[in-house]
Design an enzyme around this catalytic site. Sequence first.
Site, short mmCIF file in Angstrom:
data_model
loop_
_atom_site.label_atom_id
_atom_site.label_comp_id
_atom_site.label_asym_id
_atom_site.label_seq_id
_atom_site.Cartn_x
_atom_site.Cartn_y
_atom_site.Cartn_z
N GLY A 1 29.63 30.49 21.05
CA GLY A 1 30.17 29.26 21.62
C GLY A 1 30.52 29.44 23.08
CD GLU A 2 33.07 32.47 25.39
OE1 GLU A 2 32.68 33.45 26.06
OE2 GLU A 2 34.19 32.44 24.82
N GLY A 3 29.77 27.92 25.59
CA GLY A 3 28.71 27.61 26.54
C GLY A 3 27.74 28.75 26.80
CD GLU B 1 32.69 25.20 21.31
OE1 GLU B 1 33.80 25.57 20.86
OE2 GLU B 1 31.67 25.91 21.23
CE1 TYR C 1 36.10 31.58 27.53
CE2 TYR C 1 37.28 29.50 27.44
CZ TYR C 1 36.52 30.47 26.83
OH TYR C 1 36.17 30.32 25.52
#
EC number: 2.4.2.21
Length: 345
Positions: free
Chosen positions: A304-306, A164, A99
Site C-alpha cells: 500500500g501507501e502508493g 493510502e 513519511y
Amino acid sequence: MSLFPLSALSELDVLADKLPVFDHAAADLAKSRQDQLTKPPGSLGRLEDLAIFMAGWQRRERPHIRKAQALVFAGNHGVCAQGVNPFPQSVTAQMVANYEHGGAAINQLCRANGAELSAVALDLDTPTADFTQAPAMTEAETLDALNRGAAAVDPEADVLILGEMGIGNSTIAAALAAALFGGEVGDWVGRGTGSDDAGVMRKISAISRGLERHKGLSAKHILAALGGREQAAICGAVLAARMYRIPVLLDGFICTASAAPLHGVDPALLAHCLVGHVSVEPGHRKLLAALDKQPILNFDMRLGEGTGAALSLGILRSALECHNGMATFAEAGVDGAEEPAVSAQ
C-alpha cells in the site's frame, strides 16, 4: 472554472458531463508518431499504449512528465472496534510521521522515480464511526474529506500518484468492493497487514453485518456508509486531477477500492486512471476485472501507501522517453517506413 468544493454528494451524479474528456485527435497524432518510429509497429507493446493514453489526456502529441505528484492520504476507522486489525490505530499517525521524515518505502520509490511526495493526515484523532453500528461518515464528513483530497492536488502536475495509510482499511476496501460489485464477502477479504485466520473471519463478519445494515444504497452513499476519510479524499483527488487533465496512477487493492465508488456513480469518472500494479490481496484481481482496468506491474506487492503506483511511474516515464526521444524512420535515414525491414524479436 473549478468544480470544487462540492457542497452535496448529489453533485457527483453530474460531474462526468462537466469534466474534460480524452482528446482523440491528440491520441491519433501520438499513434501516428508511434507508427513512424524506428521499430516495427506495436513492438513496444503497452509502452506505446501508455504514451498514447498520456497524449490523449494531456492533449499533446508528445506528452511529458515534468512534475509528478504523489499523495498519501491517511485516516482511522471505527470498524477497528470489531477486532479486524492486528496493529493498533496509533500506527497510522506513526507511519505519517515516517513519511514526513523520509523513512518509508514510498519515500524511496518516489525519490527513485522522480515524484514529489506529500502525506495528508485526515483527523486521525477522530476515527470514523463503526459501520457495523452506523454509517461510517455523515454526508458533511464525506464532503469534507472529498474536498480536502481535491484541494491537495497540484494543478501543475503532469501525473498524480495516489496511495493510502490507515489501520483497518483493508476491511474498508473489501466492504466497498463487496457493496459495489457483489459476490461472496470472503472473496474480497485478504490478510491485510497480517491477520491470522481468526482475524480474517472477524473481517468477514464485520463486513457482512455492515452490508446488511447499509444495503440498497447508491454508490456515493456507499462511500459515506462504509468508507473512510482517506477513501473519500482519494475520490476527491481523482476528480480534481480529471478537472486539471492530470492522468492518475492508482496503487493497489485499497487505493483502487477507494476510487471504485466513482465508477459506481459513472464509469467515465475513472477513464483517466491507470492502475500501477496488481496486489497479492485476493480481491484486487476481481476488482480490476470489475473496473475493466489492466495493471502496469505485477510484482507480488501488498504494502500500500502508493508504492506500486510509484514504481510504475518509472515504466510510464520510460514509455514517454521512447515516444519522444526515438527517431522516425525518415529522421534516422532508415529504410522501412513503408515496408519495415526490422523483424520483431
